[in-house]
Write an enzyme that holds these catalytic residues in place. Structure first.
Site, mmCIF file in Angstrom:
data_model
loop_
_atom_site.group_PDB
_atom_site.id
_atom_site.type_symbol
_atom_site.label_atom_id
_atom_site.label_comp_id
_atom_site.label_asym_id
_atom_site.label_seq_id
_atom_site.Cartn_x
_atom_site.Cartn_y
_atom_site.Cartn_z
ATOM 1 C CD GLU A 43 4.346 -37.017 31.561
ATOM 2 O OE1 GLU A 43 5.149 -37.410 30.854
ATOM 3 O OE2 GLU A 43 4.410 -37.105 32.797
ATOM 4 C CG ASP A 44 7.490 -39.064 27.694
ATOM 5 O OD1 ASP A 44 6.777 -39.035 28.627
ATOM 6 O OD2 ASP A 44 8.449 -39.801 27.642
ATOM 7 C CG ASP A 48 3.148 -47.357 31.084
ATOM 8 O OD1 ASP A 48 2.495 -47.932 30.572
ATOM 9 O OD2 ASP A 48 4.520 -47.841 31.477
ATOM 10 C CG PHE A 96 9.426 -50.637 26.053
ATOM 11 C CD1 PHE A 96 9.230 -49.881 27.164
ATOM 12 C CD2 PHE A 96 10.376 -50.259 25.150
ATOM 13 C CE1 PHE A 96 9.898 -48.839 27.867
ATOM 14 C CE2 PHE A 96 11.682 -49.334 25.816
ATOM 15 C CZ PHE A 96 11.311 -48.486 26.773
ATOM 16 N NE ARG A 112 16.503 -39.896 26.144
ATOM 17 C CZ ARG A 112 15.449 -40.195 26.880
ATOM 18 N NH1 ARG A 112 14.318 -39.952 26.659
ATOM 19 N NH2 ARG A 112 15.796 -40.472 28.130
HETATM 20 P P1 IMP Z 1 4.022 -43.625 34.107
HETATM 21 O O1 IMP Z 1 4.553 -43.036 35.446
HETATM 22 O O2 IMP Z 1 3.921 -45.446 34.504
HETATM 23 O O3 IMP Z 1 2.956 -43.063 33.433
HETATM 24 O O4 IMP Z 1 5.110 -43.812 33.361
HETATM 25 C C1 IMP Z 1 5.618 -42.711 32.722
HETATM 26 C C2 IMP Z 1 7.054 -42.582 32.164
HETATM 27 O O5 IMP Z 1 7.644 -43.943 31.800
HETATM 28 C C3 IMP Z 1 7.236 -41.905 30.804
HETATM 29 O O6 IMP Z 1 7.479 -40.529 30.990
HETATM 30 C C4 IMP Z 1 8.475 -42.468 30.199
HETATM 31 O O7 IMP Z 1 9.630 -42.015 30.442
HETATM 32 C C5 IMP Z 1 8.367 -44.033 30.684
HETATM 33 N N1 IMP Z 1 7.753 -45.035 29.674
HETATM 34 C C6 IMP Z 1 6.442 -45.583 29.901
HETATM 35 N N2 IMP Z 1 6.212 -46.160 28.804
HETATM 36 C C7 IMP Z 1 7.129 -46.323 28.046
HETATM 37 C C8 IMP Z 1 7.409 -46.946 26.640
HETATM 38 O O8 IMP Z 1 6.731 -47.677 26.093
HETATM 39 N N3 IMP Z 1 8.643 -46.354 26.152
HETATM 40 C C9 IMP Z 1 9.569 -45.482 26.753
HETATM 41 N N4 IMP Z 1 9.270 -44.866 27.867
HETATM 42 C C10 IMP Z 1 8.327 -45.362 28.558
#
Ligand code: IMP
Length: 185
Positions: A108-109, A112, A161, A174
């Site tokens: 995973e990147d 959040d 963010f 990216r």
């Molecule tokens: P989650 O499901 O809320 O944990 O979000 C996961 C996805 O939201 C990540 O794989 C990203 O694609 C996107 N995301 C969450 N925070 C950021 C951020 O700070 N920058 C860019 N993308 C984000």
């Protein structure tokens, strides 16, 4: 900020503040790879990259892991509270490989709220892998709504963010080789 149209984005001036330098990213990926390789030994592993944000991390991590590594990708689309009350994560691109009996390492990147990872863990675990672990380059612990396990975390970051090194804002940034906080000016 996420989810705004390109038109809105073009009108709004933004500034970038470096959060994690290119050198610090590469050092941490090197140590993550060593830790993962130590844990897995010479077992075969299947790296599953979550598109699109993990593409650079997966490329660098996989080259440092060496050994017996297969690679596949999955892509999800999530509908946040503004679009759906259910917060459902859907699969936009499924795996090509059957993961039954495999040692899957989900790449995973960023984690959040934890929604995406919670759903992916459920989705993959019913396919009976031999093991299922997660490596995430970034984690925002303060933003967590859905508690979920992350075996390997590159960096814990504040609830801001961020863009760069695979992470985007409206598909831009990216290709930055570092992680930056994106702020409206
Ligand atoms: P989650 O499901 O809320 O944990 O979000 C996961 C996805 O939201 C990540 O794989 C990203 O694609 C996107 N995301 C969450 N925070 C950021 C951020 O700070 N920058 C860019 N993308 C984000």
């Amino acid at each position: 900020m996420p989810g705004e149209s390109m038109q809105q984005c073009a009108r709004m001036p933004e500034s970038l503040e470096t959060l994690i330098s290119q050198a610090d990213l590469q050092d941490r990926i090197e140590s993550l790879a060593e830790e993962i390789r130590r844990d897995y030994g010479d077992q075969q592993m299947l790296l599953v990259g979550v598109l699109k944000g993990s593409y650079l991390f997966l490329a660098d991590l996989s080259r440092r892991l060496g050994g017996n590594v297969a690679i596949d990708f999955v892509q999800t689309s999530s509908y946040g509270a503004e679009k759906s009350s259910s917060g459902v994560v859907q699969i936009r691109k499924d795996l090509d490989i059957n993961i039954e009996g495999q040692n899957v390492l989900l790449v995973e990147d960023i984690v959040d709220t934890g929604l995406t990872l919670t759903h992916l863990r459920e989705l993959l675990s019913v396919r009976k892998p031999n093991s299922l672990k997660v490596v995430s380059l970034l984690s925002k612990p303060e933003a967590r709504v859905h508690q979920t396990q992350i075996e390997y975390v590159g960096f814990e970051i504040p609830n801001a963010f961020v863009v760069g090194y695979g992470l985007d804002y409206s598909e831009r940034y990216r290709n930055l080789p570092y992680i930056a906080i994106l702020r409206p000016e």
